[in-house]
Write a protein that holds these residues in place. Structure first.
Motif, PDB file in Angstrom:
ATOM      1  N   SER A  11       3.801 -91.109 -65.687  1.00 38.81           N
ATOM      2  CA  SER A  11       4.371 -89.883 -65.154  1.00 38.81           C
ATOM      3  C   SER A  11       4.252 -88.864 -66.486  1.00 38.81           C
ATOM      4  O   SER A  11       4.222 -87.687 -66.145  1.00 38.81           O
ATOM      5  CB  SER A  11       5.723 -90.006 -64.600  1.00 38.81           C
ATOM      6  OG  SER A  11       5.796 -90.849 -63.419  1.00 38.81           O
ATOM      7  N   ARG A  51       0.953 -87.489 -67.204  1.00 43.75           N
ATOM      8  CA  ARG A  51       0.402 -86.834 -66.198  1.00 43.75           C
ATOM      9  C   ARG A  51       1.018 -85.554 -65.869  1.00 43.75           C
ATOM     10  O   ARG A  51       0.320 -84.320 -65.699  1.00 43.75           O
ATOM     11  CB  ARG A  51       0.593 -87.452 -64.648  1.00 43.75           C
ATOM     12  CG  ARG A  51      -0.119 -86.927 -63.582  1.00 43.75           C
ATOM     13  CD  ARG A  51       0.092 -87.923 -62.257  1.00 43.75           C
ATOM     14  NE  ARG A  51       1.388 -88.075 -61.961  1.00 43.75           N
ATOM     15  CZ  ARG A  51       1.775 -89.560 -62.075  1.00 43.75           C
ATOM     16  NH1 ARG A  51       0.927 -90.434 -62.665  1.00 43.75           N
ATOM     17  NH2 ARG A  51       2.932 -89.706 -61.859  1.00 43.75           N
ATOM     18  N   GLU A  52       2.473 -85.439 -66.375  1.00 44.87           N
ATOM     19  CA  GLU A  52       3.068 -84.009 -66.078  1.00 44.87           C
ATOM     20  C   GLU A  52       3.748 -83.508 -67.241  1.00 44.87           C
ATOM     21  O   GLU A  52       4.214 -82.237 -67.100  1.00 44.87           O
ATOM     22  CB  GLU A  52       4.310 -84.592 -65.019  1.00 44.87           C
ATOM     23  CG  GLU A  52       3.770 -85.256 -63.698  1.00 44.87           C
ATOM     24  CD  GLU A  52       5.328 -85.726 -62.761  1.00 44.87           C
ATOM     25  OE1 GLU A  52       6.352 -85.148 -63.279  1.00 44.87           O
ATOM     26  OE2 GLU A  52       5.095 -86.536 -62.146  1.00 44.87           O
ATOM     27  N   TYR A  53       3.524 -84.097 -68.412  1.00 40.26           N
ATOM     28  CA  TYR A  53       4.192 -83.405 -69.478  1.00 40.26           C
ATOM     29  C   TYR A  53       3.701 -82.030 -69.733  1.00 40.26           C
ATOM     30  O   TYR A  53       2.219 -82.138 -70.046  1.00 40.26           O
ATOM     31  CB  TYR A  53       4.282 -84.313 -70.804  1.00 40.26           C
ATOM     32  CG  TYR A  53       4.510 -83.675 -72.056  1.00 40.26           C
ATOM     33  CD1 TYR A  53       5.830 -83.410 -72.521  1.00 40.26           C
ATOM     34  CD2 TYR A  53       3.586 -83.444 -73.016  1.00 40.26           C
ATOM     35  CE1 TYR A  53       6.335 -82.723 -73.514  1.00 40.26           C
ATOM     36  CE2 TYR A  53       3.928 -82.890 -74.162  1.00 40.26           C
ATOM     37  CZ  TYR A  53       5.307 -82.448 -74.388  1.00 40.26           C
ATOM     38  OH  TYR A  53       5.745 -81.729 -75.468  1.00 40.26           O
ATOM     39  N   ARG A  54       4.183 -81.214 -70.263  1.00 40.79           N
ATOM     40  CA  ARG A  54       3.842 -79.931 -70.600  1.00 40.79           C
ATOM     41  C   ARG A  54       4.706 -79.574 -71.870  1.00 40.79           C
ATOM     42  O   ARG A  54       5.946 -79.689 -71.869  1.00 40.79           O
ATOM     43  CB  ARG A  54       3.904 -78.571 -69.680  1.00 40.79           C
ATOM     44  CG  ARG A  54       2.886 -78.975 -68.577  1.00 40.79           C
ATOM     45  CD  ARG A  54       1.459 -79.134 -68.620  1.00 40.79           C
ATOM     46  NE  ARG A  54       0.617 -79.429 -67.746  1.00 40.79           N
ATOM     47  CZ  ARG A  54       0.555 -80.363 -67.330  1.00 40.79           C
ATOM     48  NH1 ARG A  54       0.923 -81.451 -67.733  1.00 40.79           N
ATOM     49  NH2 ARG A  54      -0.303 -80.307 -66.107  1.00 40.79           N
ATOM     50  N   LEU A  94      10.683 -83.902 -65.902  1.00 38.95           N
ATOM     51  CA  LEU A  94      10.748 -85.403 -66.344  1.00 38.95           C
ATOM     52  C   LEU A  94      11.992 -85.873 -66.804  1.00 38.95           C
ATOM     53  O   LEU A  94      12.474 -86.952 -66.557  1.00 38.95           O
ATOM     54  CB  LEU A  94       9.847 -85.556 -67.417  1.00 38.95           C
ATOM     55  CG  LEU A  94       8.211 -85.410 -67.107  1.00 38.95           C
ATOM     56  CD1 LEU A  94       7.413 -85.226 -68.544  1.00 38.95           C
ATOM     57  CD2 LEU A  94       7.679 -86.776 -66.563  1.00 38.95           C
TER      58      LEU A  94
END
Length: 424
Positions: free
Chosen positions: A206, A209-212, A219
């Protein structure tokens, strides 16, 4: 006039403080000989600044923090000029400093914490006051901080309602997630152990895939338990162990984040007001139900409604907002009206010129010494983190011109005194 149980009083106070503080500094510069034309230009830029106007009516703690930054920068400048002009210490100066510190003391919980230690030390080191008075100011200031932080804060239950391990990891979560999201990996002597520890909080896939860099909140808040103190502490220790060993990744992520904020670029989150559209209000209520159930229903948000008195004025407001906030490349939209790069470099230039304009350099130092902390502590692409740079940048040039005028006046007076003494 309704004062109790309304957020409007916050906006009213912030507008009044900005008006009084800005007008006082510009009037001071005018009395020091700066021309009316120059004062008028910087008054116009400050009074009609889109960020200043919007933030003044918004409940961000960054707004009173910016006002405190401007106040303390000007006080340091004023003490320096007063010292050079008269060289006489007046007890009222210490009273003004202590009173100003008390006002600021209620904002020291997060942002203003640096001021508590930096300002008294700056007064002492630069000798803005006689040594005895400077030491008195330092002792009184630090004593007030202890009373506020450990006395009053305990009495009103601030510490009981604050999860400090959770708050500490909030500041460290972005860099930790950044290590696991880095496509080239990171250095670790126990990668399997690291993965096991982070997956007590959120799974690694996750994160990838989702970290910015500027939006890791989804998260972070996916893990809803506010009681898992040991999990937060363990992840903070993971940060301490790994980030120092992978400093280039941290610095690269922070540099990208800081540049995006100060730019500002397409991703930068400039300003928000949940009442402008009902969908924003619905999103806020949903967010608090999902992640902060202990806060209960946001009954105040349910009662408030976006109901402008004038539809025509509201349409004009929206057109101004859309024009000034859009990202349209260089020299247009947000890059013109929300750009903090110019005041940052102007302040840095005057700081570098401390040998020639020491008073203005002191003003710039009070503003800029916070920048390294913002660089490391910023957690999102939010303009509010550097609003204080934009806010204070309107006054550095008038103060520099006032200092130049003061230096010329002192030189002229010294020359006249020398001629008078040498006359037969």
């Amino acid at each position: 006039i309704q004062i109790a149980e309304t957020p409007a009083i916050v906006s009213v106070v912030q507008v009044m403080v900005s008006s009084v503080l800005g007008a006082s500094i510009l009037y001071f510069a005018y009395l020091r000989g700066v021309s009316r034309a120059v004062i008028a230009v910087f008054w116009f830029l400050f009074a009609f600044s889109i960020p200043v106007g919007l933030y003044n009516v918004t409940m961000f703690k960054d707004v009173p923090f910016a006002q405190c930054t401007l106040l303390w920068g000007f006080l340091m400048y004023w003490l320096w000029v007063h010292k050079k002009d008269s060289g006489i210490f007046e007890p009222r100066l210490l009273t003004i400093l202590v009173f100003s510190f008390v006002l600021m003391g209620f904002l020291v919980r997060h942002n203003g914490f640096l001021f508590v230690f930096a300002i008294p030390l700056l007064v002492l080191v630069v000798e803005l006051l006689p040594r005895r008075a400077a030491l008195q100011f330092l002792v009184i200031s630090w004593t007030l901080f202890v009373v506020l932080q450990f006395g009053i804060a305990n009495l009103i239950g601030v510490h009981k309602r604050t999860s400090y391990p959770r708050l500490e990891f909030w500041m460290k979560a972005g860099p930790v997630f950044g290590l696991f999201a880095n496509p080239d990996g990171y250095y670790s002597d126990d990668p399997a152990g690291d993965r096991r520890r982070i997956e007590e909080f959120v799974d690694v896939e996750s994160i990838k895939r989702e970290y910015r860099r500027g939006s890791f909140e989804p998260l972070f808040y996916r893990y809803r338990s506010e009681d898992a103190v040991e999990v937060y502490r363990d992840l903070s220790r993971l940060y301490d162990q790994r980030v120092a060993e992978n400093a280039p990744i941290l610095i690269g992520d922070k540099a990208y984040l800081f540049a995006t904020i100060i730019g500002p670029f397409r991703e930068t989150y400039l300003w928000s007001n949940d009442l402008r559209e009902r969908r924003f209000l619905r999103n806020r209520i949903w967010w608090n139900r999902q992640f902060f159930p202990r806060w209960g229903e946001m009954t105040m948000l349910h009662r408030l409604a976006h109901a402008p008195r004038s539809a025509a004025a509201y349409r004009i407001q929206e057109k101004i907002w859309n024009y000034t906030s859009q990202y349209a490349g260089l020299f247009r939209g947000r890059f013109v009206f929300w750009n903090a790069v110019v005041p940052l470099f102007v302040l840095a230039g005057f700081l570098a010129a401390y040998r020639f304009l020491p008073g203005t350099a002191l003003f710039s130092l009070v503003v800029l010494f916070q920048v390294p902390f913002v660089f490391l502590a910023a957690t999102a692409y939010h303009y509010r983190f550097i609003f204080f740079i934009h806010y204070c940048g309107f006054f550095v040039v008038p103060l520099a011109l006032a200092e130049i005028r003061s230096m010329k006046s002192r030189a002229l007076e010294a020359g006249e005194a020398q001629e008078a003494n040498s006359a037969p």
